[in-house]
Design a protein around this motif. Structure first.
Motif, PDB file in Angstrom:
ATOM      1  N   SER A 195      19.667  18.164  22.732  1.00 42.17           N
ATOM      2  CA  SER A 195      20.148  19.280  21.880  1.00 42.17           C
ATOM      3  C   SER A 195      19.210  20.446  22.066  1.00 42.17           C
ATOM      4  O   SER A 195      19.613  21.766  22.178  1.00 42.17           O
ATOM      5  CB  SER A 195      20.561  18.952  20.622  1.00 42.17           C
ATOM      6  OG  SER A 195      21.584  17.926  20.547  1.00 42.17           O
ATOM      7  N   VAL A 196      18.011  20.374  22.067  1.00 37.26           N
ATOM      8  CA  VAL A 196      17.208  21.396  21.897  1.00 37.26           C
ATOM      9  C   VAL A 196      17.213  22.063  23.210  1.00 37.26           C
ATOM     10  O   VAL A 196      17.377  23.567  23.524  1.00 37.26           O
ATOM     11  CB  VAL A 196      15.714  20.937  21.622  1.00 37.26           C
ATOM     12  CG1 VAL A 196      14.671  22.398  22.022  1.00 37.26           C
ATOM     13  CG2 VAL A 196      15.792  20.500  20.276  1.00 37.26           C
ATOM     14  N   PRO A 197      17.076  21.602  24.322  1.00 37.59           N
ATOM     15  CA  PRO A 197      17.568  22.225  25.786  1.00 37.59           C
ATOM     16  C   PRO A 197      18.770  22.942  25.842  1.00 37.59           C
ATOM     17  O   PRO A 197      18.857  24.215  26.269  1.00 37.59           O
ATOM     18  CB  PRO A 197      17.108  21.359  26.895  1.00 37.59           C
ATOM     19  CG  PRO A 197      16.154  20.211  26.497  1.00 37.59           C
ATOM     20  CD  PRO A 197      16.824  20.236  24.850  1.00 37.59           C
ATOM     21  N   ALA A 198      19.743  22.355  25.522  1.00 40.48           N
ATOM     22  CA  ALA A 198      21.049  22.863  25.494  1.00 40.48           C
ATOM     23  C   ALA A 198      21.284  24.190  24.732  1.00 40.48           C
ATOM     24  O   ALA A 198      21.767  25.063  25.042  1.00 40.48           O
ATOM     25  CB  ALA A 198      22.110  21.767  25.085  1.00 40.48           C
ATOM     26  N   GLU A 200      12.813  13.310  29.635  1.00 42.53           N
ATOM     27  CA  GLU A 200      12.444  14.027  30.762  1.00 42.53           C
ATOM     28  C   GLU A 200      13.202  15.380  31.001  1.00 42.53           C
ATOM     29  O   GLU A 200      12.616  16.470  31.188  1.00 42.53           O
ATOM     30  CB  GLU A 200      12.701  13.289  32.122  1.00 42.53           C
ATOM     31  CG  GLU A 200      11.673  12.101  32.272  1.00 42.53           C
ATOM     32  CD  GLU A 200      10.329  12.822  32.589  1.00 42.53           C
ATOM     33  OE1 GLU A 200      10.461  13.976  33.541  1.00 42.53           O
ATOM     34  OE2 GLU A 200       9.359  12.512  31.986  1.00 42.53           O
ATOM     35  N   VAL A 201      14.444  15.736  30.315  1.00 41.02           N
ATOM     36  CA  VAL A 201      15.150  16.813  30.371  1.00 41.02           C
ATOM     37  C   VAL A 201      14.270  17.795  29.676  1.00 41.02           C
ATOM     38  O   VAL A 201      14.368  19.000  29.844  1.00 41.02           O
ATOM     39  CB  VAL A 201      16.564  16.550  29.981  1.00 41.02           C
ATOM     40  CG1 VAL A 201      17.343  17.827  29.581  1.00 41.02           C
ATOM     41  CG2 VAL A 201      17.564  15.720  30.976  1.00 41.02           C
ATOM     42  N   ALA A 202      14.155  17.437  28.322  1.00 39.12           N
ATOM     43  CA  ALA A 202      13.239  18.056  27.456  1.00 39.12           C
ATOM     44  C   ALA A 202      11.816  18.559  28.034  1.00 39.12           C
ATOM     45  O   ALA A 202      11.576  19.859  27.920  1.00 39.12           O
ATOM     46  CB  ALA A 202      13.144  17.325  26.271  1.00 39.12           C
ATOM     47  N   VAL A 203      11.028  17.847  28.691  1.00 40.62           N
ATOM     48  CA  VAL A 203       9.901  18.160  29.166  1.00 40.62           C
ATOM     49  C   VAL A 203       9.992  19.154  30.517  1.00 40.62           C
ATOM     50  O   VAL A 203       9.542  19.957  30.552  1.00 40.62           O
ATOM     51  CB  VAL A 203       9.169  17.064  29.869  1.00 40.62           C
ATOM     52  CG1 VAL A 203       7.759  17.420  30.601  1.00 40.62           C
ATOM     53  CG2 VAL A 203       8.864  16.286  28.433  1.00 40.62           C
ATOM     54  N   LEU A 204      11.214  18.908  31.319  1.00 39.45           N
ATOM     55  CA  LEU A 204      11.296  19.790  32.471  1.00 39.45           C
ATOM     56  C   LEU A 204      11.560  21.341  31.855  1.00 39.45           C
ATOM     57  O   LEU A 204      11.303  22.192  32.417  1.00 39.45           O
ATOM     58  CB  LEU A 204      12.619  19.184  33.204  1.00 39.45           C
ATOM     59  CG  LEU A 204      12.371  18.007  34.065  1.00 39.45           C
ATOM     60  CD1 LEU A 204      13.347  17.592  34.636  1.00 39.45           C
ATOM     61  CD2 LEU A 204      10.968  18.319  35.004  1.00 39.45           C
ATOM     62  N   THR A 205      12.493  21.263  30.854  1.00 35.60           N
ATOM     63  CA  THR A 205      12.937  22.546  30.123  1.00 35.60           C
ATOM     64  C   THR A 205      11.665  23.313  29.629  1.00 35.60           C
ATOM     65  O   THR A 205      11.536  24.451  29.705  1.00 35.60           O
ATOM     66  CB  THR A 205      13.910  22.400  29.009  1.00 35.60           C
ATOM     67  OG1 THR A 205      14.897  21.541  29.347  1.00 35.60           O
ATOM     68  CG2 THR A 205      14.270  23.709  28.280  1.00 35.60           C
ATOM     69  N   ALA A 206      10.757  22.601  29.080  1.00 37.39           N
ATOM     70  CA  ALA A 206       9.610  23.086  28.614  1.00 37.39           C
ATOM     71  C   ALA A 206       8.774  23.706  29.531  1.00 37.39           C
ATOM     72  O   ALA A 206       7.972  24.723  29.260  1.00 37.39           O
ATOM     73  CB  ALA A 206       8.551  22.026  27.811  1.00 37.39           C
TER      74      ALA A 206
END
Length: 306
Positions: free
Chosen positions: A174-177, A102-108
C-alpha cells in the motif's frame, strides 16, 4: 493543477524555510540512515560517499533560485540519488523477487531520484512537466519521506513481522502504491491525489499497527521499544492530517493550510516517524549483527580442537 498552484502560493512566511529544513534532514540524515538498512551490495560505498552529494544538495537549498550554482549543486545531489536508484533494477535482477517486502524496498531505492530530479528543476526555475517551482519544492520532501523512508520501513516491518502477516504484507504494497498514486494526482487531478492519500494512509497505519502490536513487544531494548512506539503513535495523527488535506482540496471542503501542514504533518513525519523509526531499526540491525557475531565466535570456540 490550478488549485494546487493556488494552495502552494498561499503558503505563509517561513513555510519555505521549514520545508527546506525538512529536506535538509532528509538529505543529510534520513537517506544515509536508511541506506545502511538495505542489504544490497554496493550501497555501502554509496553511503560512504553520500556527503559528496548531500553537502552540495543542502547548499543548493539556500542559494538563489535560477542561478547556475544552485542548479549545479542540485544536479550533484540528483546524481547521487540516481546512483541509488540504479540499484533497484540490479537488486531485482539479483533476487528475482516481487514479494511485498521487496516491492517496498525497490520503491525506496527509486524514490530519492524523483526528489533529486524535481530538486534540479525547482532550483533552476524550470517548470518541469508544466509544474511551477513551488509545486516541485513539495515533491522533494514527499519523496524523501513518503517515497523513501515510509516504503523502506514498510519493507522492514513486513520482513520482521510474523510469517504470513496480512497487515504487514498489505502495508508493504500500500505504501508504494499510495506514493505513486499521489504522484499521478499531480497530473490527473485532486481526486487521484485523495485516492493516493487514502491508500498511503492505510499503508502507514498498518505499518504503525504491526510495529506497535507485534514488533515493539518483541524487542528487548527499552530505548528501541520507545523509538518504535513513537514512530507508530505519530502516524495516527500525521496521516489523518494528510487525508483531511487531500479530501478538503478534492471536495472543496475546509482543510488545513500548507503552512499548517508543514508545521504538523511535515515535522511530525520527519522527526516523529522517519527519524525515530530509522534509529530504532538501526539499533535492531546492530543487535542482530552482534548476536550473529557472538554465535559465530561460540561456534568457532566449540569446534576448535583442544
Amino acid at each position: 493543477m490550478a488549485s494546487l498552484t493556488t494552495a502552494v502560493s498561499a503558503m505563509g512566511p517561513g513555510t519555505t524555510e521549514l520545508v527546506d529544513l525538512l529536506v535538509l534532514l532528509g538529505m543529510g540524515a534520513v537517506v544515509p540512515l536508511g541506506l545502511a538498512l538495505v542489504d544490497e551490495p554496493g550501497l555501502a560505498r554509496i553511503r560512504r560517499l553520500w556527503p559528496l552529494a548531500a553537502v552540495p544538495g543542502a547548499l543548493s537549498l539556500w542559494l538563489p533560485r535560477g542561478g547556475d550554482l544552485a542548479t549545479g549543486c542540485a544536479l550533484l545531489y540528483a546524481l547521487g540519488t540516481l546512483a541509488v536508484a540504479l540499484h533497484a533494477p540490479l537488486r531485482l535482477a539479483r533476487t528475482r523477487s516481487l514479494a511485498p517486502a521487496e516491492v517496498a524496498v525497490l520503491t525506496a531505492l527509486a524514490a530519492p531520484s524523483v526528489a533529486g530530479v524535481a530538486g534540479v528543476a525547482e532550483r533552476s526555475g524550470y517548470p518541469l512537466f508544466g509544474f511551477e517551482p513551488h509545486i516541485l519544492a513539495l515533491t522533494v520532501p514527499h519523496f524523501h519521506y513518503a517515497g523513501f523512508t515510509a516504503a523502506l520501513v514498510a519493507g522492514l516491518v513486513c520482513r520482521a513481522a510474523r510469517p504470513g502477516s496480512a497487515p504487514a504484507r498489505c502495508a508493504a504494497l500500500s505504501v508504494p502504491a499510495g506514493t505513486l498514486l499521489v504522484l499521478a494526482g499531480y497530473f490527473l487531478g485532486n481526486w487521484w491525489q485523495f485516492a493516493g492519500a487514502a491508500v498511503l494512509t492505510t499503508g502507514m497505519w498498518l505499518v504503525g499497527l504491526v510495529t506497535w502490536r507485534d514488533l515493539r513487544p518483541r524487542t528487548g531494548d527499552r530505548t528501541t521499544a520507545r523509538l518504535l512506539a513513537a514512530s507508530s503513535a505519530v502516524l495516527a495523527l500525521t496521516m489523518l492530517l494528510a487525508l483531511w488535506w487531500a479530501l478538503g482540496r478534492a471536495a472543496g471542503l475546509p482543510h488545513p493550510t500548507l503552512t499548517w501542514m508543514a508545521a504538523t504533518h511535515g515535522v511530525g513525519n520527519a522527526l516523529g516517524f522517519a527519524l525515530c523509526a530509522l534509529l530504532a531499526w538501526r539499533r535492531i540491525t546492530a543487535d542482530r549483527t552482534d548476536a550473529t557475531r557472538t554465535d559465530a565466535t561460540r561456534t568457532d570456540t566449540t569446534e576448535t580442537p583442544r
